[in-house]
Design an enzyme around this catalytic site. Structure first.
Site, PDB file in Angstrom:
ATOM      1  N   LYS A 182      -0.352  -9.230  16.622  1.00  0.00           N
ATOM      2  CA  LYS A 182      -1.309  -8.837  15.590  1.00  0.00           C
ATOM      3  C   LYS A 182      -1.283  -9.770  14.389  1.00  0.00           C
ATOM      4  O   LYS A 182      -2.303  -9.949  13.702  1.00  0.00           O
ATOM      5  CB  LYS A 182      -1.025  -7.407  15.131  1.00  0.00           C
ATOM      6  CG  LYS A 182      -2.064  -6.846  14.171  1.00  0.00           C
ATOM      7  CD  LYS A 182      -1.768  -5.402  13.809  1.00  0.00           C
ATOM      8  CE  LYS A 182      -2.798  -4.827  12.862  1.00  0.00           C
ATOM      9  NZ  LYS A 182      -2.495  -3.424  12.489  1.00  0.00           N
ATOM     10  N   CYS A 184      -5.658  -3.152   2.102  1.00  0.00           N
ATOM     11  CA  CYS A 184      -5.601  -3.177   3.565  1.00  0.00           C
ATOM     12  C   CYS A 184      -6.972  -3.349   4.214  1.00  0.00           C
ATOM     13  O   CYS A 184      -7.516  -4.438   4.246  1.00  0.00           O
ATOM     14  CB  CYS A 184      -4.891  -1.924   4.070  1.00  0.00           C
ATOM     15  SG  CYS A 184      -4.142  -2.153   5.719  1.00  0.00           S
ATOM     16  N   LEU A 211      23.907   5.618  30.515  1.00  0.00           N
ATOM     17  CA  LEU A 211      23.916   4.313  31.182  1.00  0.00           C
ATOM     18  C   LEU A 211      23.882   4.524  32.692  1.00  0.00           C
ATOM     19  O   LEU A 211      24.819   5.083  33.258  1.00  0.00           O
ATOM     20  CB  LEU A 211      25.155   3.513  30.795  1.00  0.00           C
ATOM     21  CG  LEU A 211      25.322   3.141  29.318  1.00  0.00           C
ATOM     22  CD1 LEU A 211      26.585   2.304  29.126  1.00  0.00           C
ATOM     23  CD2 LEU A 211      24.100   2.394  28.799  1.00  0.00           C
ATOM     24  N   GLU A 246       0.840  -1.202   0.000  1.00  0.00           N
ATOM     25  CA  GLU A 246       0.000   0.000   0.000  1.00  0.00           C
ATOM     26  C   GLU A 246       0.875   1.252   0.000  1.00  0.00           C
ATOM     27  O   GLU A 246       1.831   1.366   0.770  1.00  0.00           O
ATOM     28  CB  GLU A 246      -0.876  -0.032   1.253  1.00  0.00           C
ATOM     29  CG  GLU A 246      -1.800   1.138   1.442  1.00  0.00           C
ATOM     30  CD  GLU A 246      -2.649   0.986   2.695  1.00  0.00           C
ATOM     31  OE1 GLU A 246      -3.588   1.785   2.868  1.00  0.00           O
ATOM     32  OE2 GLU A 246      -2.384   0.069   3.501  1.00  0.00           O
ATOM     33  N   THR A 263      15.599   6.358  27.771  1.00  0.00           N
ATOM     34  CA  THR A 263      15.544   4.986  28.277  1.00  0.00           C
ATOM     35  C   THR A 263      14.296   4.687  29.105  1.00  0.00           C
ATOM     36  O   THR A 263      14.214   3.635  29.740  1.00  0.00           O
ATOM     37  CB  THR A 263      16.799   4.690  29.126  1.00  0.00           C
ATOM     38  OG1 THR A 263      16.858   5.621  30.206  1.00  0.00           O
ATOM     39  CG2 THR A 263      18.066   4.818  28.291  1.00  0.00           C
ATOM     40  N   GLY A 293      23.310   1.948  34.886  1.00  0.00           N
ATOM     41  CA  GLY A 293      23.533   0.701  35.594  1.00  0.00           C
ATOM     42  C   GLY A 293      22.238  -0.053  35.818  1.00  0.00           C
ATOM     43  O   GLY A 293      22.239  -1.133  36.405  1.00  0.00           O
ATOM     44  N   GLY A 294      21.117   0.518  35.328  1.00  0.00           N
ATOM     45  CA  GLY A 294      19.820  -0.127  35.460  1.00  0.00           C
ATOM     46  C   GLY A 294      19.436  -0.895  34.209  1.00  0.00           C
ATOM     47  O   GLY A 294      20.058  -0.766  33.150  1.00  0.00           O
ATOM     48  N   SER A 325      18.271   1.189  30.666  1.00  0.00           N
ATOM     49  CA  SER A 325      19.356   1.684  29.817  1.00  0.00           C
ATOM     50  C   SER A 325      20.164   0.527  29.231  1.00  0.00           C
ATOM     51  O   SER A 325      20.673   0.613  28.112  1.00  0.00           O
ATOM     52  CB  SER A 325      20.268   2.633  30.591  1.00  0.00           C
ATOM     53  OG  SER A 325      20.900   1.984  31.683  1.00  0.00           O
ATOM     54  N   GLU A 369       6.759   3.781  33.298  1.00  0.00           N
ATOM     55  CA  GLU A 369       7.169   5.105  33.778  1.00  0.00           C
ATOM     56  C   GLU A 369       6.442   6.214  33.032  1.00  0.00           C
ATOM     57  O   GLU A 369       5.984   7.190  33.643  1.00  0.00           O
ATOM     58  CB  GLU A 369       8.686   5.261  33.601  1.00  0.00           C
ATOM     59  CG  GLU A 369       9.503   4.303  34.451  1.00  0.00           C
ATOM     60  CD  GLU A 369      10.983   4.301  34.090  1.00  0.00           C
ATOM     61  OE1 GLU A 369      11.774   3.731  34.860  1.00  0.00           O
ATOM     62  OE2 GLU A 369      11.344   4.864  33.033  1.00  0.00           O
ATOM     63  N   LYS A 376      -9.155   2.482  -2.838  1.00  0.00           N
ATOM     64  CA  LYS A 376      -9.489   1.867  -1.552  1.00  0.00           C
ATOM     65  C   LYS A 376     -10.897   2.289  -1.131  1.00  0.00           C
ATOM     66  O   LYS A 376     -11.224   3.474  -1.103  1.00  0.00           O
ATOM     67  CB  LYS A 376      -8.456   2.287  -0.503  1.00  0.00           C
ATOM     68  CG  LYS A 376      -8.587   1.590   0.846  1.00  0.00           C
ATOM     69  CD  LYS A 376      -7.417   1.989   1.739  1.00  0.00           C
ATOM     70  CE  LYS A 376      -7.431   1.278   3.075  1.00  0.00           C
ATOM     71  NZ  LYS A 376      -6.256   1.640   3.905  1.00  0.00           N
TER      72      LYS A 376
END
Length: 559
Positions: free
Chosen positions: A181, A148, A309, A45, A415, A311-312, A315, A420, A112
């Site tokens: 999907k 589609c 970064l 498409e 990150t 350290g978690g 990231s 969150e 369409k």
């Protein structure tokens, strides 16, 4: 009587607005199809313009240039018939269209008929709906073409085309990815093929456009509702197969139009059908994120990315995805410790960078932080430390990453995850500062599953990143659980509210504490202003923030 028809599904990666590049790619695949003896080859498409072109469609020259590109493509159709998605212009406006081209000439154009206007789709803003379920003929084979959404409705043009005598229907698509999907898509195509007793060749776009990823996974389904061929996932592919298609007579179906192709079918050696297996949930998400990141970076002219970064695990996942998408030489990790950063975090950040083979920078922020506190001290006098002092650290880090971006042209990858972003547990102009939010639509619990998947072949993500309790390290002994419910409880609540639009009572009835649910829902509602200012990120769930979920910022309704 049956005819041996060789078809090709050119599953290509178009770039929005790159009319020349898309045109050249289509011509390349046409040439490949001719060499393979293909009788009919389809393209996705809006393959000429890329999908979705959005308000480029308001530019008249863009539409004219797309029509000129189609004429150039037609020249390469000597020796086969091609079905190519493009934007057509009519008296009443624009159409999402498919051109049927043979022997260098446009033989017909399908418009369409069913225009989606939900979720990420906004086609009624740009296009008029077609009203003719066209059928075409090649040799003694009658075929239909639709686009589609047309195939998702059991009373749509597929039915009319089958009644008009079509033995095979080509459905060209730009169907965006969300996890799982492909199974829903496959069931729809199987049902249409079975009910209408036709072959159904479903050709899907592959590649990424801003937040959207297109997974490919084109397929051909037989008239009994069985998948007989499937293309690659998240890769360009030319799926070629032979079909024994019934020679049918045209019926006088309402609004059906026939375009005759004089192209003779060729005698050729049979080929084996290719069936690529579908992916499991986590590998599917992983590949979608890698493709989405790679295309966003490369299509927008960047070469390298930079990541803070901590350290978690968040990231760590973003860095691992970046390395896979772009190569280790194009990824830079920056560790920016403050007084609250633990020695374990430093060790894990260093270990991660070593495991990935990426460049590592260590830029402490303590002196900058002290200066900020000194400047603000007379203005903060008499008030206890709170989130203001915490967020200063995140914003200092954001400034450093953006400075590196400005100096070296690196794209900053944020990150933050969906958990969150949903609850506002992120700092504006701090850890939200950047150009692309790779895991913006990935819930925290899925982040852990991705880490386990990445580590199946080699232990790239340090084990302590996975096992330690999540923390922002912006104050002493801080844990995410000080502010948020445990992620195992939070994520199902968020899914029910954000993705499924469930009300408070229905979520509570799922077995969650009323006070916890009320708190989470309030956090989601109050954080819309933050999300509106966040960078784009890759859609992998059925309902992502932004294109899918559009809520007002100023909103007093609380249900």
């Amino acid at each position: 009587m049956n005819t041996n028809l060789r078809i090709g599904l050119a599953q290509i990666n178009s770039t929005v607005g790159d009319l020349f590049g898309n045109c050249e790619k289509i011509k390349e695949y046409l040439s490949r199809a001719v060499k393979l003896g293909v009788d009919i080859v389809s393209f996705p498409e809006l393959a000429v313009t890329g999908y979705p072109p959005e308000d480029l469609l308001h530019k008249q020259k863009f539409v004219r240039d797309n029509l000129a590109a189609l004429k150039e493509i037609a020249v390469g159709t000597k020796g086969l018939t091609a079905i190519v998605g493009f934007v057509d212009k009519g008296k009443n406006g624009l159409y999402n269209a498919a051109a049927i081209i043979s022997e260098g000439k446009i033989k017909g154009v399908y418009h369409k008929m069913l225009l989606p206007n939900y979720g990420v789709f906004d086609e009624r803003r740009y296009f008029q709906a077609g009203d003719k379920p066209l059928v075409f003929r090649i040799g003694k084979v009658v075929f239909g073409v639709n686009i589609c959404e047309d195939v998702w409705h059991m009373c749509g043009p597929t039915v009319s085309q089958a009644k008009a005598g079509a033995g095979i229907i080509f459905n060209i698509n730009a169907s965006p990815f969300s996890a799982g999907k492909v199974k829903e898509r496959e069931e729809i195509v199987k049902k249409q093929a079975r009910l209408n007793k036709v072959f159904l060749a479903y050709n899907n776009l592959v590649g990424a456009q801003d937040e959207l990823v297109f997974d490919g996974q084109s397929m051909v389904v037989g008239s009994q509702g069985k998948v007989i061929a499937r293309a690659e996932a998240f890769k360009e592919d030319l799926l070629v197969l032979d079909l024994n298609v019934p020679e049918t007579k045209l019926n006088n179906a309402k609004k059906a139009v026939v375009v005759q192709s004089a192209l003779p079918l060729k005698d050729k050696k049979s080929i084996e059908n290719k069936i690529v297996k579908t992916l499991d949930y986590v590998p599917e998400v992983y590949k979608a994120l890698v493709l989405g990141l790679s295309d966003y970076v490369c299509k927008n002219g960047f070469k390298k990315v930079v990541i803070g970064l901590s350290g978690g695990i968040d990231s760590g996942i973003v860095a691992a995805l970046a390395k896979e998408a772009l190569g280790k030489d194009n990824v830079v990790g920056v560790f920016m410790p403050s007084r609250y950063s633990s020695g374990d975090s430093r060790q894990d950040a260093v270990q991660l960078a070593d495991n990935l083979g990426i460049k590592f920078l260590d830029i402490p922020i303590e002196d900058v932080y002290k200066t900020y506190l000194l400047i603000l001290e007379p203005h903060f006098a008499g008030r206890n430390p709170n989130i203001a002092e915490e967020n200063l650290q995140a914003r200092i880090r954001g400034n450093i990453l953006m400075a590196l971006s400005n100096k070296f042209g690196w794209l900053v990858l944020t990150t933050g995850n969906k958990s969150e972003m949903s609850t506002g547990y992120a700092t504006l102009y701090g850890d939200m500062a950047g150009g692309f939010a790779v895991i913006k639509d990935v819930p925290k619990t899925l982040v852990y599953k991705l880490a386990a998947y990445i580590n199946t072949n080699s232990n790239v993500i340090p084990q302590r990143m996975i096992t330690k309790e999540p923390t922002a390290e912006l104050k002493p002994n801080q844990k995410d659980s000080d502010t948020l419910p445990k992620y195992e409880e939070l994520d199902p609540i968020l899914k029910a509210y954000v993705e499924e639009d469930k009300e408070l009572e229905k979520i509570v009835n799922l077995g969650f504490d009323r006070e916890v649910v009320s708190k989470v829902l309030l956090m989601v509602d109050n954080s819309e202003y933050k999300r509106r200012q966040s960078p784009p990120g890759i859609k992998i769930t059925p309902k992502a923030f932004g294109r899918d979920r559009r809520m007002p910022i100023t909103n007093r309704y609380r249900g």
